[in-house]
Structure formats: structure tokens, C-alpha cells
Enzyme design. Structure first.
Site, short mmCIF file in Angstrom:
data_model
loop_
_atom_site.label_atom_id
_atom_site.label_comp_id
_atom_site.label_asym_id
_atom_site.label_seq_id
_atom_site.Cartn_x
_atom_site.Cartn_y
_atom_site.Cartn_z
CB SER A 142 -0.85 -0.01 1.27
OG SER A 142 -1.35 1.28 1.56
CE1 TYR A 155 -4.30 -2.01 5.04
CE2 TYR A 155 -3.46 0.15 4.45
CZ TYR A 155 -3.97 -1.09 4.08
OH TYR A 155 -4.13 -1.40 2.75
P1 NAD Z 1 -11.62 -6.29 -0.16
O1 NAD Z 1 -12.04 -6.17 1.28
O2 NAD Z 1 -12.54 -5.83 -1.23
O3 NAD Z 1 -11.17 -7.77 -0.46
C1 NAD Z 1 -10.32 -8.47 0.42
C2 NAD Z 1 -10.57 -9.94 0.27
O4 NAD Z 1 -9.70 -10.62 1.19
C3 NAD Z 1 -12.01 -10.35 0.65
O5 NAD Z 1 -12.52 -11.25 -0.32
C4 NAD Z 1 -11.85 -11.02 2.00
O6 NAD Z 1 -12.83 -12.05 2.22
C5 NAD Z 1 -10.46 -11.60 1.88
N1 NAD Z 1 -9.85 -11.81 3.21
C6 NAD Z 1 -9.79 -10.96 4.24
N2 NAD Z 1 -9.19 -11.55 5.28
C7 NAD Z 1 -8.87 -12.80 4.89
C8 NAD Z 1 -8.24 -13.89 5.51
N3 NAD Z 1 -7.83 -13.83 6.80
N4 NAD Z 1 -8.05 -15.02 4.81
C9 NAD Z 1 -8.48 -15.12 3.52
N5 NAD Z 1 -9.10 -14.13 2.88
C10 NAD Z 1 -9.29 -12.97 3.56
O7 NAD Z 1 -10.20 -5.50 -0.22
P2 NAD Z 1 -9.42 -4.77 -1.43
O8 NAD Z 1 -9.68 -3.33 -1.34
O9 NAD Z 1 -9.62 -5.48 -2.70
O10 NAD Z 1 -7.92 -4.96 -0.90
C11 NAD Z 1 -7.11 -6.04 -1.30
C12 NAD Z 1 -5.69 -5.76 -0.84
O11 NAD Z 1 -5.23 -4.51 -1.36
C13 NAD Z 1 -5.53 -5.67 0.69
O12 NAD Z 1 -4.32 -6.28 1.05
C14 NAD Z 1 -5.46 -4.17 0.94
O13 NAD Z 1 -4.74 -3.86 2.11
C15 NAD Z 1 -4.74 -3.71 -0.31
N6 NAD Z 1 -4.97 -2.31 -0.62
C16 NAD Z 1 -6.25 -1.84 -0.85
C17 NAD Z 1 -6.42 -0.51 -1.14
C18 NAD Z 1 -7.79 0.06 -1.39
O14 NAD Z 1 -7.93 1.30 -1.37
N7 NAD Z 1 -8.80 -0.74 -1.68
C19 NAD Z 1 -5.31 0.36 -1.19
C20 NAD Z 1 -4.05 -0.15 -0.95
C21 NAD Z 1 -3.88 -1.49 -0.66
#
Ligand code: NAD
Length: 258
Positions: A142, A155
């Protein structure tokens, strides 16, 4: 075809929603067999169905990435009939708070998923990658990893570790034909963000959505597909010279803010 993943098997954690879902569908479209490891059965199976309906290959494995035994069992199952070529450590969770309102329970929860989950994924596949003398890993970091985000103590801490784990693994296994990189998105419009807004700003969700969009120099949030396209490039043979690097994809957030 450029960026073809034909004949490759990819494990994608958190592949049932948001960025992970976009990576799963993009990789399947490019010919990969996709193995979705997700906590959430409903999202995971619906993504698999979506892929199969478009003539792609996908399987769902219910899994908590913080549970090493579960990941090991699934990887053992997958390698019975396949090689594993790609690991996308994407599953992650958020927490809002500075150090004063982050308690030990919050810290452990974030640590277990965002750090231990990434460790568990890499630990499970690396012996297979070594045997094959090939393999690609992408860890989802991130912008918080390198600059920290205010009010996101736990985080930012965990995402910082994702960077250093990435560099460490890239160095240790470069001689084994294993490439390891990370992707650092700024805010991307996914259920992760919608959930955050709903939980923290239930009375002014539209306004908060607008405000969050404006914090990015480009004036909007990223789209999951934009992250998936970068992941695709990094996992393709076209990126064979790239390892040990973090790739911010952030609408100018890190370099152009201020
Ligand atoms: P999201 O919440 O839409 O999807 C996350 C997925 O991970 C979900 O399907 C959830 O069920 C699964 N998950 C959560 N905990 C879990 C576990 N313990 N075991 C197995 N599966 C698990 O999230 P997103 O926005 O698509 O984010 C995905 C990644 O990108 C994350 O690592 C997040 O930190 C990173 N990220 C997101 C953003 C953003 O703005 N959306 C920005 C930077 C980084």
C-alpha cells in the site's frame, strides 16, 4: 498474445472481492488457471462461477490466510495435479486508529492477516518454486507501506512489513529463478473502501466518498482493474527482468501531493 498466462496456475488470496477479484478475472482471461483462496465462501464461489461462465478455469478454496495449516493443506492439494507458477498475496484487512487507539487485539488481528498471511503464502509455495527453479510472487502492499497514512497505525505497520518481506525474499531466492515484487496502491474503489466509509461515516457516505477521491492528485480513486493490469504485467514473462521492487500505483499520491 502479449502478457499471456496460458498454462500457468496462479494462487490468489482474497480473490473473491475487490482487487483480488479483478486479478482473478484478468488472469483467467489471459489463460491462467486461477486458485482463489478466500475467507468468504460466497464471494469466492461467485467469482469462480463468473470465470467459468466465461470459459476460464478457476477453483475456490476456503481459507484463512493467517492459518498456516490451512494454506499448507491447500497448496499440497493443488500441487498434486499442477505446478504453481504465481502467488498473489492479496488478502488484507484495515484498521482505523492512531497508536493511542490501537489496542493489542487490533495489532494482533492486523498482524495475523497482513503479515503472517503473506508469510504463510510465501512459505508454502517457495519449496515448490525452488524445485521448479521458477515462480513469481506479488505481495499487495500500500502507499501506507512507504509513507504511512495518518490514523492507520496498525495498517501502516503491517504494510511496511510487506515491503521488507518482499525485498528479503527477492534477495534470498533470486538464484532460484523466483521473482518477488510488491504493488502499492493508493485508494482503490473496492468493497474495502465502501465498508470503511459505511462504518466510519454512516451519515455522510457520498460526501466522504468525494473527499477520499479528492485526496488523490488525479482526482479519483483507482479501479481494481488498473491494479490487476499491473499485476498481470509483473507476473508475465514480459517482466522477466523485474524483481525486488515495489510498484506504487497511486494516481500521483506519493510524488505529486504537495
Ligand atoms: P476487499 O475487502 O474488497 O477484499 C479483500 C478480500 O480478502 C475479501 O474477499 C476477504 O474475504 C479476503 N480476506 C480478508 N481476510 C482474509 C483472511 N484472513 N483469509 C483469507 N481471505 C481474507 O479489499 P481490497 O480493497 O480489494 O484490498 C485487497 C488488498 O489490497 C488488501 O491487502 C489491501 O490492504 C490492499 N490495498 C487496498 C487498497 C484500497 O484502497 N482498496 C489500497 C491499498 C492497498
Amino acid at each position: 498474445m502479449a502478457f499471456s498466462l496460458k498454462g500457468k496456475t496462479a494462487i490468489i488470496t482474497g480473490g473473491g472481492s475487490g482487487i483480488g477479484k479483478a486479478i482473478s478475472t484478468t488472469f483467467a482471461k489471459q489463460g491462467a488457471q486461477v486458485c482463489i483462496l478466500d475467507f468468504n465462501k460466497e464471494n469466492g464461489t461467485s467469482t469462480v462461477l463468473e470465470i467459468i461462465n466465461k470459459n476460464g478455469a478457476a477453483h475456490f478454496y476456503q481459507c484463512d490466510v493467517s492459518n498456516q495449516k490451512q494454506i499448507n493443506t491447500i497448496v499440497t492439494e493443488i500441487v498434486k495435479n499442477n505446478t504453481i507458477d504465481i502467488l498473489i498475496n492479496n488478502a488484507g484487512i484495515a484498521h482505523v486508529g492512531n497508536i493511542e487507539n490501537t489496542n493489542l487485539e487490533d495489532l494482533d488481528r492486523l498482524y495475523n492477516v497482513n503479515i503472517k498471511g503473506v508469510y504463510n503464502g510465501m512459505k508454502a509455495v517457495i519449496p515448490h518454486f525452488k524445485k521448479q527453479q521458477s515462480g513469481v510472487i506479488i505481495n499487495m502492499a500500500s502507499i501506507a507501506s512507504s509513507v504511512g497514512i495518518s490514523d492507520r497505525f496498525a495498517y501502516s505497520m503491517t504494510k511496511g512489513s510487506v515491503l521488507t518481506m518482499t525485498y528479503s525474499v527477492a534477495k534470498d531466492y533470486i538464484a532460484n529463478g523466483i521473482r518477488c515484487n510488491s504493488i502499492s496502491p493508493a485508494r482503490v474503489h473496492t468493497p474495502f473502501v465502501d465498508g470503511f466509509i459505511k462504518q466510519n461515516y454512516p451519515d455522510n457516505q457520498a460526501e466522504m466518498f468525494e473527499n477520499l477521491s479528492k485526496t488523490q492528485p488525479i482526482g479519483r480513486m483507482g479501479k481494481p482493474e488498473e491494479i490487476a493490469n499491473l499485476a498481470l504485467y509483473l507476473c508475465s514473462d514480459e517482466a522477466s527482468f523485474i524483481t525486488g521492487t515495489d510498484f506504487p500505483i497511486d494516481g500521483g499520491f506519493i510524488k505529486l501531493n504537495g
